[in-house]
Design a protein around this motif. Structure first.
Motif, mmCIF file in Angstrom:
data_model
loop_
_atom_site.group_PDB
_atom_site.id
_atom_site.type_symbol
_atom_site.label_atom_id
_atom_site.label_comp_id
_atom_site.label_asym_id
_atom_site.label_seq_id
_atom_site.Cartn_x
_atom_site.Cartn_y
_atom_site.Cartn_z
ATOM 1 N N PHE A 22 0.851 -1.190 0.000
ATOM 2 C CA PHE A 22 0.000 0.000 0.000
ATOM 3 C C PHE A 22 0.886 1.239 0.000
ATOM 4 O O PHE A 22 2.008 1.215 0.526
ATOM 5 C CB PHE A 22 -0.914 0.007 1.225
ATOM 6 C CG PHE A 22 -1.918 -1.117 1.232
ATOM 7 C CD1 PHE A 22 -3.157 -0.959 0.630
ATOM 8 C CD2 PHE A 22 -1.617 -2.331 1.829
ATOM 9 C CE1 PHE A 22 -4.086 -1.989 0.635
ATOM 10 C CE2 PHE A 22 -2.526 -3.376 1.830
ATOM 11 C CZ PHE A 22 -3.770 -3.206 1.238
ATOM 12 N N ARG A 23 0.365 2.274 -0.591
ATOM 13 C CA ARG A 23 1.114 3.540 -0.617
ATOM 14 C C ARG A 23 1.264 4.078 0.800
ATOM 15 O O ARG A 23 0.305 4.140 1.568
ATOM 16 C CB ARG A 23 0.394 4.559 -1.492
ATOM 17 C CG ARG A 23 0.399 4.217 -2.983
ATOM 18 C CD ARG A 23 -0.480 5.179 -3.768
ATOM 19 N NE ARG A 23 -0.026 6.565 -3.607
ATOM 20 C CZ ARG A 23 -0.747 7.605 -3.968
ATOM 21 N NH1 ARG A 23 -1.956 7.443 -4.480
ATOM 22 N NH2 ARG A 23 -0.276 8.838 -3.791
ATOM 23 N N ARG A 24 2.453 4.432 1.135
ATOM 24 C CA ARG A 24 2.739 5.025 2.446
ATOM 25 C C ARG A 24 3.494 6.332 2.219
ATOM 26 O O ARG A 24 4.717 6.370 2.222
ATOM 27 C CB ARG A 24 3.575 4.057 3.307
ATOM 28 C CG ARG A 24 2.819 2.820 3.735
ATOM 29 C CD ARG A 24 1.699 3.150 4.733
ATOM 30 N NE ARG A 24 1.004 1.949 5.198
ATOM 31 C CZ ARG A 24 -0.107 1.500 4.664
ATOM 32 N NH1 ARG A 24 -0.629 2.132 3.617
ATOM 33 N NH2 ARG A 24 -0.698 0.422 5.141
ATOM 34 N N GLU A 25 2.732 7.395 1.975
ATOM 35 C CA GLU A 25 3.365 8.675 1.682
ATOM 36 C C GLU A 25 2.891 9.728 2.687
ATOM 37 O O GLU A 25 1.782 9.670 3.205
ATOM 38 C CB GLU A 25 3.003 9.135 0.260
ATOM 39 C CG GLU A 25 3.440 8.166 -0.829
ATOM 40 C CD GLU A 25 2.955 8.584 -2.203
ATOM 41 O OE1 GLU A 25 2.756 9.802 -2.397
ATOM 42 O OE2 GLU A 25 2.762 7.710 -3.068
ATOM 43 N N LYS A 26 3.742 10.656 2.924
ATOM 44 C CA LYS A 26 3.409 11.758 3.814
ATOM 45 C C LYS A 26 2.236 12.547 3.246
ATOM 46 O O LYS A 26 2.168 12.800 2.040
ATOM 47 C CB LYS A 26 4.631 12.682 3.971
ATOM 48 C CG LYS A 26 4.524 13.652 5.143
ATOM 49 C CD LYS A 26 5.841 14.394 5.322
ATOM 50 C CE LYS A 26 5.772 15.308 6.532
ATOM 51 N NZ LYS A 26 7.047 16.050 6.735
ATOM 52 N N GLY A 31 -3.432 5.741 1.570
ATOM 53 C CA GLY A 31 -2.872 5.383 0.267
ATOM 54 C C GLY A 31 -3.471 4.078 -0.239
ATOM 55 O O GLY A 31 -3.719 3.151 0.524
ATOM 56 N N GLY A 32 -3.701 3.992 -1.537
ATOM 57 C CA GLY A 32 -4.319 2.799 -2.115
ATOM 58 C C GLY A 32 -3.324 1.671 -2.305
ATOM 59 O O GLY A 32 -2.130 1.797 -2.010
ATOM 60 N N PRO A 33 -3.799 0.521 -2.795
ATOM 61 C CA PRO A 33 -2.918 -0.630 -3.035
ATOM 62 C C PRO A 33 -1.897 -0.308 -4.117
ATOM 63 O O PRO A 33 -2.213 0.345 -5.118
ATOM 64 C CB PRO A 33 -3.888 -1.718 -3.483
ATOM 65 C CG PRO A 33 -5.073 -0.998 -4.014
ATOM 66 C CD PRO A 33 -5.192 0.242 -3.184
ATOM 67 N N SER A 34 -0.671 -0.792 -3.928
ATOM 68 C CA SER A 34 0.396 -0.485 -4.890
ATOM 69 C C SER A 34 1.296 -1.690 -5.155
ATOM 70 O O SER A 34 2.442 -1.536 -5.534
ATOM 71 C CB SER A 34 1.248 0.684 -4.371
ATOM 72 O OG SER A 34 1.908 0.319 -3.165
ATOM 73 N N GLY A 35 0.755 -2.894 -4.920
ATOM 74 C CA GLY A 35 1.569 -4.092 -5.164
ATOM 75 C C GLY A 35 1.711 -4.382 -6.648
ATOM 76 O O GLY A 35 0.724 -4.437 -7.383
ATOM 77 N N SER A 75 5.024 0.097 -4.749
ATOM 78 C CA SER A 75 5.057 1.257 -5.655
ATOM 79 C C SER A 75 4.776 0.847 -7.095
ATOM 80 O O SER A 75 5.313 1.440 -8.044
ATOM 81 C CB SER A 75 6.411 1.983 -5.570
ATOM 82 O OG SER A 75 6.659 2.426 -4.250
ATOM 83 N N ASN A 76 3.968 -0.224 -7.257
ATOM 84 C CA ASN A 76 3.560 -0.703 -8.581
ATOM 85 C C ASN A 76 4.733 -1.098 -9.474
ATOM 86 O O ASN A 76 4.686 -0.945 -10.699
ATOM 87 C CB ASN A 76 2.709 0.354 -9.302
ATOM 88 C CG ASN A 76 1.337 0.519 -8.667
ATOM 89 O OD1 ASN A 76 0.601 -0.459 -8.512
ATOM 90 N ND2 ASN A 76 1.005 1.750 -8.283
ATOM 91 N N LYS A 77 5.795 -1.628 -8.859
ATOM 92 C CA LYS A 77 6.953 -2.068 -9.633
ATOM 93 C C LYS A 77 6.770 -3.542 -10.017
ATOM 94 O O LYS A 77 6.567 -4.388 -9.153
ATOM 95 C CB LYS A 77 8.240 -1.887 -8.827
ATOM 96 C CG LYS A 77 8.601 -0.430 -8.574
ATOM 97 C CD LYS A 77 9.885 -0.328 -7.769
ATOM 98 C CE LYS A 77 10.267 1.118 -7.514
ATOM 99 N NZ LYS A 77 11.497 1.230 -6.676
ATOM 100 N N PHE A 78 6.844 -3.783 -11.314
ATOM 101 C CA PHE A 78 6.687 -5.144 -11.815
ATOM 102 C C PHE A 78 8.008 -5.908 -11.721
ATOM 103 O O PHE A 78 9.083 -5.320 -11.867
ATOM 104 C CB PHE A 78 6.223 -5.135 -13.280
ATOM 105 C CG PHE A 78 4.779 -4.741 -13.459
ATOM 106 C CD1 PHE A 78 4.073 -4.124 -12.435
ATOM 107 C CD2 PHE A 78 4.131 -4.996 -14.647
ATOM 108 C CE1 PHE A 78 2.752 -3.762 -12.591
ATOM 109 C CE2 PHE A 78 2.802 -4.632 -14.823
ATOM 110 C CZ PHE A 78 2.107 -4.016 -13.795
#
Length: 424
Positions: A22-26, A31-35, A75-78
């Motif tokens: 999941f997105r973990r941003e300041k 933050g939504g899912p980002s796997g 961070s949506n990295k494949f």
């Protein structure tokens, strides 16, 4: 040594796992899912290399495994796709399934390739499962397992000229005289248990050469599999010209009777094989008995249209003339286009049944690529992923099919390597 069969194990790479992140941003409290998704596993590919002439390499290495795909990241990295594993084979290699004996592919042309085992797809990360209803999915797919199988490689010798004749006719000696090949030679039946290859040259250019195969000796009944039978006959099918070597001495059998017996075996095995052009090499002409028989046999065979060349493997008599006659005959025979015995099997999903059920007592076996793939890619330790799997089963009609088969609560359901207990 000429190796014409090999059994090997191939395993394509598994797909990389998708990831839950999941997105973990300041300043982004929810933050939504980002796997990201996992990478694809490497295929195992068979490819023809014209520089190879035997399957010797497969005598020393049996297991071939492609790499798996890289796992996904946050961070949506494949994940990175794995490299394919390429296994080189000589022209004329037939590929069979070791379990069923089914012919899978017939590889003839240089550079031709065939995927023998497909790599698994990468699992999808949780970002792919987000929707307006499920905004924060907490599961991801595992990578799909790569295909694996035992296969048999069978090399059908591809040569311009095939030396045929009974054991002890002198084929190996003639091959050593005409080429640089050094086959094992002895005076007993079946000295040659596997084809020997040699290259005969004439003229100055590289085009002035042809490949000769000294093929294991034949006996009566070979077309029925007796002796070396099929092993002999399958190797001459793709030659352009046959050189029929006859022992003119007649010590073991009458030269004419032996000649006709060999041709009868060829005709019994394949009409096309019997129609191949033949040159007769009257061998062992250094012996007095051979010279006497030659005067009787030559006019009879020439009357039937055969070109009869007197030779002696022992002294080298007539070898140059034989090579020239072979070269001249080959120049008038067009090289056949590569002919496949079978069309390679294509991977199709359309022909697959969704699933089948077999019952054994209180155990129900569900088989089918689609359902087995679905289970293999599900993280069975994740409750959300299991619930998704259950919904998929219901949508596919598995629940109704199991009820129709009479399944009861507590019965066992096996799918691939996984086992479940049935609950209403």
């Amino acid at each position: 040594m000429f190796i014409d069969t090999a059994k090997i194990y191939v395993k394509a790479g598994d797909g990389g796992n998708g990831v839950v992140a999941f997105r973990r941003e300041k300043y982004v409290p929810r933050g939504g899912p980002s796997g990201g998704d996992g990478g694809r596993g490497g295929d195992v590919i068979l490819k023809v290399d014209a520089n190879m002439s035997t399957l010797m390499d497969f005598k020393y290495k049996i297991h071939y495994k492609a790499e798996r795909g890289e796992h996904g990241q946050g961070s949506n990295k494949f994940g990175r796709d794995a490299e394919d594993l390429v296994i080189y084979v000589p022209p004329g290699t037939i590929v069979k399934d070791a379990e069923t004996g089914e012919v899978i592919a017939d590889l003839v042309e240089n550079g031709e390739s065939f995927v023998i085992a497909k790599g698994g797809r990468g699992g999808r990360g949780n970002a792919k499962f987000a929707s307006s209803v499920h905004r924060a999915p907490d599961f991801a797919e595992k990578g799909e397992p790569g295909e694996e199988r035992w296969i048999i490689l069978e090399l059908k010798l591809i040569a311009d000229v095939g030396l045929i004749g009974f054991p002890n006719a002198g084929k190996s000696t003639l091959l050593s005289r005409m080429t640089a090949a050094r086959p094992k030679i002895a005076n007993y039946p079946f000295t040659t248990l596997a084809p020997n290859l040699g290259v005969a040259s004439f003229g100055q250019s590289s085009e002035g050469s042809f490949v000769i195969a000294d093929i294991p000796g034949l006996i009566e009944g070979a077309h029925e599999g007796q002796g070396l039978g099929y092993e002999f006959l399958k190797h001459v099918e793709r030659t352009r010209l046959l050189v029929h070597v006859i022992d003119m001495s007649g010590f073991e059998r009458d030269p004419l009777e032996g000649f006709y017996a060999i041709n009868q075996e060829l005709a019994s095995y394949s009409e096309e094989l019997a129609k191949k052009p033949q040159i007769v090499a009257a061998n062992k002409m250094d012996l007095e008995e051979s010279r006497i028989n030659y005067e009787k046999v030559k006019p009879l065979l020439e009357k039937e249209g055969y070109n009869v060349i007197p030779v002696s493997g022992a002294t080298g008599q007539g070898i140059r003339e034989l090579v020239q006659v072979i070269a001249k005959t080959l120049s008038s025979i067009e090289k056949p286009e590569a002919v496949k015995e079978v069309e390679s099997i294509k991977y199709t999903l359309e022909d697959e049944k969704p699933f089948s059920i077999e019952k054994g007592g209180h155990v129900f076996y569900i088989r089918g690529k689609a359902v087995e793939r679905l289970v293999a890619m599900t993280d069975l330790e994740n409750e959300s992923a299991v619930k998704r799997l259950q919904r998929a089963f219901k949508k596919m009609g598995i629940d109704d099919a199991l009820k129709a088969e009479g399944i009861q609560p507590g019965d066992t359901v096996k799918i691939g390597n996984s086992e479940f207990y049935y609950v209403e």
